[in-house]
Design a protein around this motif. Sequence first.
Motif, PDB file in Angstrom:
ATOM      1  N   ALA A 177       1.102  -1.142  -0.022  1.00  0.00           N
ATOM      2  CA  ALA A 177       0.185  -0.282  -0.191  1.00  0.00           C
ATOM      3  C   ALA A 177       0.709   0.911   0.085  1.00  0.00           C
ATOM      4  O   ALA A 177       0.710   2.159  -0.868  1.00  0.00           O
ATOM      5  N   LYS A 178       1.733   1.230   1.138  1.00  0.00           N
ATOM      6  CA  LYS A 178       2.820   2.477   0.994  1.00  0.00           C
ATOM      7  C   LYS A 178       3.170   2.711  -0.174  1.00  0.00           C
ATOM      8  O   LYS A 178       3.307   4.566  -0.879  1.00  0.00           O
ATOM      9  N   ASP A 179       4.219   1.641  -1.109  1.00  0.00           N
ATOM     10  CA  ASP A 179       4.846   1.840  -2.284  1.00  0.00           C
ATOM     11  C   ASP A 179       3.854   2.901  -3.278  1.00  0.00           C
ATOM     12  O   ASP A 179       3.433   3.129  -4.257  1.00  0.00           O
ATOM     13  N   THR A 180       2.369   1.360  -3.864  1.00  0.00           N
ATOM     14  CA  THR A 180       1.488   2.218  -4.670  1.00  0.00           C
ATOM     15  C   THR A 180       0.828   3.668  -4.554  1.00  0.00           C
ATOM     16  O   THR A 180       0.754   4.558  -5.088  1.00  0.00           O
ATOM     17  N   ILE A 181       0.757   4.099  -3.043  1.00  0.00           N
ATOM     18  CA  ILE A 181      -0.087   5.312  -2.689  1.00  0.00           C
ATOM     19  C   ILE A 181       1.430   6.149  -3.935  1.00  0.00           C
ATOM     20  O   ILE A 181       1.230   7.654  -3.524  1.00  0.00           O
ATOM     21  N   GLU A 182       2.462   6.524  -2.956  1.00  0.00           N
ATOM     22  CA  GLU A 182       3.810   7.239  -2.904  1.00  0.00           C
ATOM     23  C   GLU A 182       3.324   7.107  -4.974  1.00  0.00           C
ATOM     24  O   GLU A 182       3.854   8.189  -5.326  1.00  0.00           O
ATOM     25  N   HIS A 183       3.923   6.076  -5.224  1.00  0.00           N
ATOM     26  CA  HIS A 183       3.704   6.292  -6.723  1.00  0.00           C
ATOM     27  C   HIS A 183       2.214   7.110  -7.715  1.00  0.00           C
ATOM     28  O   HIS A 183       2.663   7.563  -8.318  1.00  0.00           O
ATOM     29  N   VAL A 184       0.906   6.690  -6.704  1.00  0.00           N
ATOM     30  CA  VAL A 184      -0.052   7.097  -7.274  1.00  0.00           C
ATOM     31  C   VAL A 184       0.442   8.541  -7.477  1.00  0.00           C
ATOM     32  O   VAL A 184      -0.373   9.539  -7.850  1.00  0.00           O
ATOM     33  N   ALA A 185       0.507   8.935  -5.924  1.00  0.00           N
ATOM     34  CA  ALA A 185       0.456  10.640  -6.115  1.00  0.00           C
ATOM     35  C   ALA A 185       1.882  10.986  -6.654  1.00  0.00           C
ATOM     36  O   ALA A 185       1.168  12.685  -7.389  1.00  0.00           O
ATOM     37  N   LYS A 186       2.983  10.995  -6.810  1.00  0.00           N
ATOM     38  CA  LYS A 186       3.375  11.721  -7.604  1.00  0.00           C
ATOM     39  C   LYS A 186       3.096  11.107  -8.952  1.00  0.00           C
ATOM     40  O   LYS A 186       4.039  12.488  -9.464  1.00  0.00           O
ATOM     41  N   THR A 187       2.547  10.622  -9.272  1.00  0.00           N
ATOM     42  CA  THR A 187       1.847  10.077 -11.096  1.00  0.00           C
ATOM     43  C   THR A 187       0.388  11.289 -11.187  1.00  0.00           C
ATOM     44  O   THR A 187       0.989  11.976 -12.153  1.00  0.00           O
ATOM     45  N   HIS A 188      -0.269  11.674  -9.880  1.00  0.00           N
ATOM     46  CA  HIS A 188      -0.822  12.689 -10.390  1.00  0.00           C
ATOM     47  C   HIS A 188      -0.719  14.095  -9.477  1.00  0.00           C
ATOM     48  O   HIS A 188      -1.523  14.460  -9.202  1.00  0.00           O
ATOM     49  N   LYS A 189       0.636  13.876  -9.127  1.00  0.00           N
ATOM     50  CA  LYS A 189       1.043  15.660  -8.636  1.00  0.00           C
ATOM     51  C   LYS A 189      -0.157  15.779  -6.707  1.00  0.00           C
ATOM     52  O   LYS A 189      -0.437  16.808  -7.241  1.00  0.00           O
ATOM     53  N   PHE A 190      -0.384  14.821  -6.423  1.00  0.00           N
ATOM     54  CA  PHE A 190      -0.430  15.083  -5.229  1.00  0.00           C
ATOM     55  C   PHE A 190       0.687  15.615  -4.401  1.00  0.00           C
ATOM     56  O   PHE A 190       1.490  15.767  -4.324  1.00  0.00           O
ATOM     57  N   THR A 191       0.004  16.378  -3.066  1.00  0.00           N
ATOM     58  CA  THR A 191       0.223  17.126  -2.353  1.00  0.00           C
ATOM     59  C   THR A 191       1.163  15.827  -1.077  1.00  0.00           C
ATOM     60  O   THR A 191       0.576  15.708  -1.148  1.00  0.00           O
ATOM     61  N   ALA A 238      -8.576   7.561 -12.856  1.00  0.00           N
ATOM     62  CA  ALA A 238      -7.047   7.827 -13.332  1.00  0.00           C
ATOM     63  C   ALA A 238      -6.817   6.992 -12.504  1.00  0.00           C
ATOM     64  O   ALA A 238      -5.488   6.500 -13.050  1.00  0.00           O
ATOM     65  N   ALA A 239      -6.084   7.462 -11.029  1.00  0.00           N
ATOM     66  CA  ALA A 239      -5.448   6.842 -10.159  1.00  0.00           C
ATOM     67  C   ALA A 239      -5.277   5.961  -9.789  1.00  0.00           C
ATOM     68  O   ALA A 239      -4.296   5.281 -10.115  1.00  0.00           O
ATOM     69  N   MET A 240      -7.003   4.756  -9.758  1.00  0.00           N
ATOM     70  CA  MET A 240      -7.377   3.683  -9.984  1.00  0.00           C
ATOM     71  C   MET A 240      -6.139   2.756 -11.027  1.00  0.00           C
ATOM     72  O   MET A 240      -6.283   1.375 -10.714  1.00  0.00           O
ATOM     73  N   THR A 241      -6.118   3.443 -12.344  1.00  0.00           N
ATOM     74  CA  THR A 241      -5.818   2.954 -12.956  1.00  0.00           C
ATOM     75  C   THR A 241      -4.426   2.687 -12.913  1.00  0.00           C
ATOM     76  O   THR A 241      -3.401   1.706 -12.934  1.00  0.00           O
ATOM     77  N   THR A 242      -3.522   3.702 -12.471  1.00  0.00           N
ATOM     78  CA  THR A 242      -2.654   3.900 -12.013  1.00  0.00           C
ATOM     79  C   THR A 242      -1.887   2.873 -11.249  1.00  0.00           C
ATOM     80  O   THR A 242      -1.192   1.883 -10.828  1.00  0.00           O
ATOM     81  N   ALA A 243      -2.630   2.525  -9.729  1.00  0.00           N
ATOM     82  CA  ALA A 243      -2.261   1.679  -9.257  1.00  0.00           C
ATOM     83  C   ALA A 243      -2.304   0.453  -9.489  1.00  0.00           C
ATOM     84  O   ALA A 243      -1.990  -0.379  -8.831  1.00  0.00           O
ATOM     85  N   ALA A 244      -3.835   0.104 -10.666  1.00  0.00           N
ATOM     86  CA  ALA A 244      -3.585  -1.200 -11.147  1.00  0.00           C
ATOM     87  C   ALA A 244      -2.312  -1.876 -11.324  1.00  0.00           C
ATOM     88  O   ALA A 244      -1.761  -2.415 -11.578  1.00  0.00           O
ATOM     89  N   ARG A 245      -1.958  -0.737 -12.421  1.00  0.00           N
ATOM     90  CA  ARG A 245      -0.593  -1.057 -13.441  1.00  0.00           C
ATOM     91  C   ARG A 245       0.237  -0.983 -12.532  1.00  0.00           C
ATOM     92  O   ARG A 245       0.849  -1.890 -12.648  1.00  0.00           O
ATOM     93  N   PHE A 246       1.068  -0.335 -11.399  1.00  0.00           N
ATOM     94  CA  PHE A 246       1.956  -0.519 -10.811  1.00  0.00           C
ATOM     95  C   PHE A 246       1.962  -1.647  -9.549  1.00  0.00           C
ATOM     96  O   PHE A 246       2.749  -2.585 -10.343  1.00  0.00           O
ATOM     97  N   ALA A 247       0.909  -1.920  -9.552  1.00  0.00           N
ATOM     98  CA  ALA A 247       0.503  -3.757  -8.095  1.00  0.00           C
ATOM     99  C   ALA A 247       0.776  -4.595  -9.103  1.00  0.00           C
ATOM    100  O   ALA A 247       1.236  -5.536  -9.046  1.00  0.00           O
TER     101      ALA A 247
END
Length: 250
Positions: A177-191, A238-247
Amino acid sequence: LDQLMAVLAGIQQVAQTNPDVQPDTLKWKVDLTERNMRVRVIAPQVSILSPELLAGYRDPWAGRYGGSTGDVPPVLEAGLDIRNSETGSGRMMIVPFVHVLVCTNGLTRMAEAVKRTHIGGEQTEGRIQFSAETQRKRIELVTSETADAVGQYLSTAWLQHAVDEIQAEAGVKVPDAKDTIEHVAKTHKFTDAERDSIFELFLKGGQETAGGVAQAITAHAHVASPTRAMQLDDLALAAMTTAARFASRS
């Protein structure tokens, strides 16, 4: 006001022939800022059960479960997200979304949005001064387009199709979860603050899946500013797709 009245007229047109879309049974939520208007219209009578999509999920704010044996039935409802902004700040949009009853999250389907330029755009020097007749025809067009959108998107056929497409990626397991959320945050430019909140909400939500990531993002939207909440809702799938592909690569 012209845009909103045109939208209401379009809904009223559909209501004349569709018993599931009646103004007095719809649920409404309005956000109005200095520059933007957002009106969310939910049709509770246009709903389906989706225990698969909500399996194991709980509202991270209230703690209620929404699965087949949960506190709230696993109900998904059809909705429309109607937006308009001050001239020069954007455009009018009608965006269909899937409303999750247990937590009131909304998964917006941006690819299916109806988009229009403004009615009565700012009249600057040297530009055509549009007549009242032209303005009337523009309003009629928005009314007609809204009626088309309501007829298509506030239907169980559309809702089931949308949920089937979402479910295809939502069920992908997230091993880290931690790595996935980190990747999603960077991809979609979350603070950083958004990333940390989304991670916490993901853990509280109980779904260790890509769908759980989308739910966490829309859950965080509940405590964001109106403008940022709209942006987060738009990013969730879109973030869900990012997370699915990363996972899947992990």
